[in-house]
Design a protein around this motif. Sequence first.
Motif, PDB file in Angstrom:
ATOM      1  N   SER A  26       0.729  -1.121   0.086  1.00  0.00           N
ATOM      2  CA  SER A  26       0.014   0.388   0.019  1.00  0.00           C
ATOM      3  C   SER A  26       0.629   1.074   0.162  1.00  0.00           C
ATOM      4  N   ARG A  27       2.216   0.826   0.769  1.00  0.00           N
ATOM      5  CA  ARG A  27       2.600   2.375   1.004  1.00  0.00           C
ATOM      6  C   ARG A  27       3.784   2.937  -0.899  1.00  0.00           C
ATOM      7  N   MET A  28       3.286   1.972  -1.342  1.00  0.00           N
ATOM      8  CA  MET A  28       4.497   2.158  -2.614  1.00  0.00           C
ATOM      9  C   MET A  28       3.316   2.797  -4.193  1.00  0.00           C
ATOM     10  N   VAL A  29       2.004   2.409  -3.749  1.00  0.00           N
ATOM     11  CA  VAL A  29       1.374   3.101  -4.552  1.00  0.00           C
ATOM     12  C   VAL A  29       1.502   4.537  -4.985  1.00  0.00           C
ATOM     13  N   SER A  30       1.399   5.389  -3.893  1.00  0.00           N
ATOM     14  CA  SER A  30       1.957   6.614  -3.940  1.00  0.00           C
ATOM     15  C   SER A  30       3.142   7.522  -4.260  1.00  0.00           C
ATOM     16  N   PRO A  31       4.256   6.639  -3.928  1.00  0.00           N
ATOM     17  CA  PRO A  31       5.122   7.292  -4.085  1.00  0.00           C
ATOM     18  C   PRO A  31       5.580   6.629  -5.944  1.00  0.00           C
ATOM     19  N   ILE A  32       5.116   5.646  -6.771  1.00  0.00           N
ATOM     20  CA  ILE A  32       5.185   5.152  -7.773  1.00  0.00           C
ATOM     21  C   ILE A  32       3.994   5.990  -8.906  1.00  0.00           C
ATOM     22  N   LEU A  33       3.873   7.001  -8.216  1.00  0.00           N
ATOM     23  CA  LEU A  33       2.257   8.002  -8.829  1.00  0.00           C
ATOM     24  C   LEU A  33       3.663   9.340  -8.843  1.00  0.00           C
ATOM     25  N   TYR A  34       4.136   9.568  -7.493  1.00  0.00           N
ATOM     26  CA  TYR A  34       4.681  11.209  -8.003  1.00  0.00           C
ATOM     27  C   TYR A  34       5.739  10.444  -8.651  1.00  0.00           C
ATOM     28  N   LEU A 107       8.018   6.292  18.843  1.00  0.00           N
ATOM     29  CA  LEU A 107       9.090   4.977  18.543  1.00  0.00           C
ATOM     30  C   LEU A 107       8.326   3.951  17.202  1.00  0.00           C
ATOM     31  N   ALA A 108       7.178   3.379  17.627  1.00  0.00           N
ATOM     32  CA  ALA A 108       6.859   2.753  16.675  1.00  0.00           C
ATOM     33  C   ALA A 108       6.188   3.670  15.896  1.00  0.00           C
ATOM     34  N   GLY A 109       5.409   4.294  15.844  1.00  0.00           N
ATOM     35  CA  GLY A 109       5.022   5.439  14.659  1.00  0.00           C
ATOM     36  C   GLY A 109       6.832   5.847  13.568  1.00  0.00           C
ATOM     37  N   ALA A 110       7.268   5.998  14.166  1.00  0.00           N
ATOM     38  CA  ALA A 110       8.262   6.337  13.864  1.00  0.00           C
ATOM     39  C   ALA A 110       9.221   4.979  12.854  1.00  0.00           C
ATOM     40  N   LEU A 111       8.855   4.305  13.094  1.00  0.00           N
ATOM     41  CA  LEU A 111       9.623   3.141  12.167  1.00  0.00           C
ATOM     42  C   LEU A 111       8.187   2.900  10.934  1.00  0.00           C
ATOM     43  N   ARG A 112       7.092   2.855  11.336  1.00  0.00           N
ATOM     44  CA  ARG A 112       6.778   2.985   9.901  1.00  0.00           C
ATOM     45  C   ARG A 112       6.826   3.722   8.994  1.00  0.00           C
ATOM     46  N   GLY A 113       7.074   5.152   9.748  1.00  0.00           N
ATOM     47  CA  GLY A 113       7.820   6.262   8.852  1.00  0.00           C
ATOM     48  C   GLY A 113       9.006   5.709   8.119  1.00  0.00           C
ATOM     49  N   LEU A 114       9.791   4.989   8.326  1.00  0.00           N
ATOM     50  CA  LEU A 114      10.899   4.359   8.035  1.00  0.00           C
ATOM     51  C   LEU A 114      11.086   3.855   7.146  1.00  0.00           C
ATOM     52  N   ILE A 115      10.120   2.982   7.290  1.00  0.00           N
ATOM     53  CA  ILE A 115      10.392   1.698   6.382  1.00  0.00           C
ATOM     54  C   ILE A 115       9.531   2.248   4.976  1.00  0.00           C
ATOM     55  N   SER A 116       8.541   2.980   5.684  1.00  0.00           N
ATOM     56  CA  SER A 116       7.896   3.279   3.897  1.00  0.00           C
ATOM     57  C   SER A 116       9.160   4.074   3.487  1.00  0.00           C
ATOM     58  N   SER A 117       9.876   4.660   3.703  1.00  0.00           N
ATOM     59  CA  SER A 117      10.948   5.508   3.284  1.00  0.00           C
ATOM     60  C   SER A 117      11.980   5.176   2.656  1.00  0.00           C
TER      61      SER A 117
END
Length: 246
Positions: A26-34, A107-117
Amino acid sequence: MLYDIWTVFWRDWLVLRRRIGRFILSRMVSPILYLVAFGWGLGRSIQVNQGSYLDFIVPGIIALNSMNISFISVGSPLNMSRLYHKTLEEYLIAPIGSASFVIGKVLAGALRGLISSVIIIALAYAFGAHLTINVWFLLVLTLNCLVFASMALVAAMIMNSHEDMANFNTYVLLPMSFLCATFFVPDHLPVLLAWVIKILPLTHASHALRSISSGGSVPMTSIFMMVSYIALFISTGVWLMKKVRE
């Protein structure tokens, strides 16, 4: 305290681990479009600072995406658990300090942000972007995730409905998404507006990531500002948690 922080963090990690496949896809969709729209489409006809627009925009996309994912990962679930599911009460009666709960959630929220990055960085290389990834880049990226995860916790503790959380996204996150040096440099905006934009955390993240990824200097002022935002939001979150417990 460290054990309590780990307990809160580990609970959220177990939830993410069960859904890691869907999360990544799900996190790949928006970056690919951008990347397709701005990198391959618009980017091929624009040169920025003697480089491609793709190289210019990727750090902004990384900053933008890490902001959104870190915020959403903490804000919406915590707001729902506080107002509707009442699962926040389990933490309130548990022998876990307010600071431990806040830091663990952030920290848990930041981990998700890092994975998507990491996903975006891999896609950017696949699209032909040229980036310098080093320790400073990862530090700024981590700070950006922590800023917006901690902001989300404060917003979730203040907003009193799911609609209010949606309005916060609309009035705070959405303007930052487009104005904070993600797609263009805000230097040519009206002076007052440009000044306001330059003090926002996402502007500092975009500027720092772009400077480091292009081989430039490390903007220590931006790092200081991001650390200050983290300290402000976490201390506010701890105060709000203590107030709820009273």
